[in-house]
Design an enzyme around this catalytic site. Structure first.
Site, PDB file in Angstrom:
ATOM      1  N   ASN A 180       0.805  -1.221   0.000  1.00  0.00           N
ATOM      2  CA  ASN A 180       0.000   0.000   0.000  1.00  0.00           C
ATOM      3  C   ASN A 180       0.840   1.274   0.000  1.00  0.00           C
ATOM      4  OD1 ASN A 180       0.945  -0.002   2.620  1.00  0.00           O
ATOM      5  ND2 ASN A 180      -1.064  -0.297   3.585  1.00  0.00           N
ATOM      6  N   LYS A 181       2.152   1.145  -0.107  1.00  0.00           N
ATOM      7  CA  LYS A 181       3.023   2.319  -0.110  1.00  0.00           C
ATOM      8  C   LYS A 181       3.173   2.875  -1.529  1.00  0.00           C
ATOM      9  CE  LYS A 181       3.909   2.017   4.315  1.00  0.00           C
ATOM     10  NZ  LYS A 181       3.242   0.754   4.700  1.00  0.00           N
TER      11      LYS A 181
END
Length: 371
Positions: A180-181
């Site tokens: 999710n980065k």
């Protein structure tokens, strides 16, 4: 289903992975690791990058590298993921907590100096959700009291504070490359710093503290936190597209802001401060305590519509594992408690479409209007 996160893998990821497979360089000895370390360090204006298996491992390395040990106190936010506190506790140190700012959701820097004791060795800064911590007051306090600053910039790829990259402020700083980065390797992390000896220390801790001359003779314990060449290949491809990813994240944040601005029952994220524009790592909302709606109701109803959500971090002083250790007894941090109980975030990944944003916003407005 609109998942809470959908990564974007539309650059050179496949090309670089094929190169790993065709050359046979799939382990941590492959050339992509060094390339990724060098280019990532350059991006955040640091001299050294030390790639590792994940962001939590990067924190373990950073805390150990600066010498946190038994009896040392480390000031940090109570509102964060558990990893920073876990690294301090495992090193033998004691986390000393501060509450959150109610507007930015970051640690309240005004509370830090009052927490300093003769045992204080470091301030562990954790940038939360999209806005950086106000660093100037922290650096001033650290300089005046001779404290080490450890910077957790796990969520801050491409973000800056007063024009300077996040990840460039700590004596040692870390990043995460979870899916999710803004830059992902699937799993992965990076320690960055400027000091040559500190960087070499981090490399040793990452690699079981092997010695140069006597490889399998160990004088201290480290970890096997190495990053593989395949992970680094994906990370390098992602890094090449970081400016595009930042732009898209801010577009997603702006679209949500525009469509949800009239909701009076929830607090939306602050779009900017005088030192940074929100990068919207996730788009968070906090249900007002005096409203008829609560987080559980909203997230359950969104789930029924096949829209993914995640709760906010649960504060450290309320974590059962730390309470069972006798930590934080009788401590209360009202802002963090409110965030932990009433905060959540909606789908925010780079692969989110504008149509998805409209669907999420429409359902959210309908749910809150029903109350």
């Amino acid at each position: 289903m609109i998942p809470v996160n959908t990564p974007l893998l539309d650059g050179n990821e496949k090309k670089y992975l094929i190169e790993c497979i065709e050359t046979g360089w799939i382990s941590s000895e492959g050339p992509f690791v060094k390339r990724f370390e060098e280019q990532f360090a350059q991006t955040v204006q640091r001299r050294h990058g030390v790639a590792c298996a994940n962001g939590s491992g990067a924190l373990d390395i950073a805390v150990a590298a600066v010498g946190i040990g038994a009896g040392d106190e480390v000031i940090m936010p109570t509102f964060t993921i558990i990893s920073p506190a876990a690294s301090v506790v495992r090193a033998g140190g004691t986390p000393v907590l501060v509450d959150s700012d109610p507007v930015t959701w970051n640690m309240d820097v005004a509370q830090i100096e009052a927490k300093i004791t003769p045992k204080t060795k470091a301030i562990l800064v954790v940038h939360i959700y999209g806005l950086p911590v106000d660093m100037d007051p922290i650096l001033d306090v650290a300089n005046r009291h001779g404290l080490t600053v450890i910077e957790d910039a796990a969520e801050m790829h491409g973000q800056s504070y007063r024009g300077r990259p996040c990840g460039s402020f700590g004596v040692v700083s870390i990043f995460s490359f979870y899916p999710n980065k803004h830059v992902t390797c699937g799993e992965g992390g990076m320690v960055v710093c400027d000091d040559d000896q500190l960087a070499e220390r981090c490399r040793g801790l990452r690699n079981l503290c092997f010695q140069r001359e006597r490889r399998f003779v160990h004088e201290e314990l480290g970890w096997n936190y190495r990053m593989t060449n395949m992970q680094a290949a994906v990370g390098l491809a992602q890094l090449e597209n970081l400016p595009k990813h930042v732009l898209r994240k801010r577009e997603i944040g702006k679209r949500y802001q525009d469509q949800l601005r009239d909701l009076s029952s929830v607090q939306l994220p602050l779009s900017q401060t005088d030192y940074a524009e929100n990068i919207y790592w996730v788009f968070g909302l906090v249900c007002n305590e005096d409203s008829a709606i609560d987080r559980s109701t909203v997230t359950s109803r969104l789930g029924e519509k096949k829209i993914g959500t995640r709760p906010f971090f649960w504060p450290m002083h309320l974590q059962p594992v730390f309470q069972n250790m006798g930590l934080f007894e009788g401590e209360s941090y009202p802002v963090a408690e409110r965030l932990g109980k009433q905060g959540f975030y909606v789908p925010s990944g780079l692969g989110l479409s504008d149509h998805d944003i409209r669907c999420v916003s429409t359902e959210l407005k309908n749910i809150i209007a029903d109350r």
